[in-house]
Design an enzyme around this catalytic site. Structure first.
Site, PDB file in Angstrom:
ATOM      1  N   LEU A 153       0.562   7.414   1.359  1.00  9.36           N
ATOM      2  CA  LEU A 153       0.570   8.218   2.725  1.00  9.36           C
ATOM      3  C   LEU A 153      -0.935   8.803   3.142  1.00  9.36           C
ATOM      4  CD1 LEU A 153       3.437  10.860   1.828  1.00  9.36           C
ATOM      5  CD2 LEU A 153       3.401   9.316   3.517  1.00  9.36           C
ATOM      6  N   HIS A 154      -1.745   7.496   3.609  1.00 10.31           N
ATOM      7  CA  HIS A 154      -2.959   7.785   3.976  1.00 10.31           C
ATOM      8  C   HIS A 154      -2.982   8.901   5.383  1.00 10.31           C
ATOM      9  CE1 HIS A 154      -4.509   4.531   1.646  1.00 10.31           C
ATOM     10  NE2 HIS A 154      -3.787   3.740   2.231  1.00 10.31           N
ATOM     11  N   ASP A 155      -2.110   8.574   6.348  1.00  9.00           N
ATOM     12  CA  ASP A 155      -2.411   8.974   7.598  1.00  9.00           C
ATOM     13  C   ASP A 155      -1.744  10.343   7.813  1.00  9.00           C
ATOM     14  OD1 ASP A 155      -3.958   7.013   8.461  1.00  9.00           O
ATOM     15  OD2 ASP A 155      -2.902   5.981   9.346  1.00  9.00           O
ATOM     16  N   ASP A 182       0.665  -1.113  -0.047  1.00  4.92           N
ATOM     17  CA  ASP A 182       0.087   0.187   0.114  1.00  4.92           C
ATOM     18  C   ASP A 182       0.956   1.321   0.014  1.00  4.92           C
ATOM     19  OD1 ASP A 182      -2.088   1.626   0.092  1.00  4.92           O
ATOM     20  OD2 ASP A 182      -2.842   1.269   2.227  1.00  4.92           O
TER      21      ASP A 182
END
Length: 305
Positions: free
Chosen positions: A231-233, A228
């Site tokens: 940089l989701h968070d 994955d």
């Protein structure tokens, strides 16, 4: 002026990167980190947050463990994307201790102690702690300047089921409670975080970093990015540093909190829709300038010990 910030998270490698980013941004005053079961069980996420902050030299920031399971379910909905330890097998020392107060209680206290509109509340995991905070003291979340949530999928497929993003799927009841809280909500759904792509050369550059935080970030990301590379968070934390990196639109949104194949699905009504069940209850961030985001994250982590 520094932003007073609380981060509620479930570390997890992308949460770890968000914590390192927050620790390296000079304009953020971290009041506390609260943790929840999500990527890993609650006891592991609390210890991981403590280890990340210790690595960053932020022994002054307390970590509080929170909800061990979602509302409406007997067991936490965890995953193994980040490895058994949640940090991709990267061993980090722990010098501090997890504080005794439950995350939800500490959220109530901190939001009550500070004048309304002065604390930024960032949530990058399931929203159980925030929902409990609101249930314990209704109106608490509305006291925050913004509630910045990484979660949901509006116009794109989910990443845990076809219908849902992991954080909202993990506790859809709490997600809807937060949407109903009347807070100044900024949502960072998969629509925007799927554009926050970590390039291989960007990750590799951390391996040559001259600081321990940079090298640890590189090791964790190497274990995570093949599955994955997003940089989701880090996105809601980056917004605090530079809101101009993102653009979005007001909408009304609702979460399917029922058990079944669409649990955690978010339906959003944009614009002046006659069929919308209510007025806009959030700002949905839908686009990001990714090269500038990557530069911001790398520069912040380079400032750390």
């Amino acid at each position: 002026m520094k932003h007073k910030v609380i981060i509620d998270c479930d570390p997890g490698i992308d949460d770890a990167l968000a914590l390192l980013l927050a620790a390296g941004l000079p304009d953020l005053d971290l009041l506390a980190v609260t943790t929840v079961a999500g990527n890993r069980p609650a006891d592991i996420t609390a210890i991981n947050a403590r280890r990340i902050l210790d690595l960053a030299g932020r022994h002054d920031v307390p970590v509080h463990a929170g909800a061990a399971r979602p509302l409406g379910h007997a067991d936490a909905r965890c995953n193994l994307v980040h490895g058994e330890d949640g940090l991709g097998g990267v061993v980090l020392p722990q010098s501090g201790q997890v504080a005794p107060e439950h995350s939800a209680l500490r959220l109530v206290q901190l939001l009550a102690e500070h004048p309304p509109g002065t604390v930024e509340l960032v949530a990058t995991g399931p929203l159980t702690n925030l929902a409990l905070c609101e249930a314990l003291a209704p109106g608490s979340l509305a006291r925050a300047r913004h509630v910045l949530v990484m979660g949901g999928a509006l116009r794109v497929p989910g990443n845990i089921t076809p219908a849902a993003e992991f954080n909202f799927y993990s506790d859809p009841v709490s997600a809807q409670m937060v949407l109903d809280a009347g807070a100044n909500l900024l949502l960072f759904p998969l629509d925007v975080t799927s554009q926050a792509v970590m390039h291989p050369e960007w990750i590799a550059a951390f391996g040559a970093a001259d600081n321990a935080c940079g090298r640890a970030a590189g090791e964790m990301l190497a274990a995570y990015a093949e599955l994955d590379p997003l940089l989701h968070d880090a996105c809601p934390v980056a917004w605090l540093a530079d809101p101009e990196l993102f653009s979005g639109q007001r909408c009304h949104a609702a979460v399917d909190w029922r058990d079944g194949p669409t649990a955690g699905h978010v339906r959003a009504w944009f614009g002046e829709r006659d069929d919308a069940p209510g007025p806009a209850n959030m700002q949905a961030l839908l686009a990001v300038r990714n090269d500038e985001l990557l530069a911001l994250v790398a520069a912040a982590i380079a400032r750390l010990p």
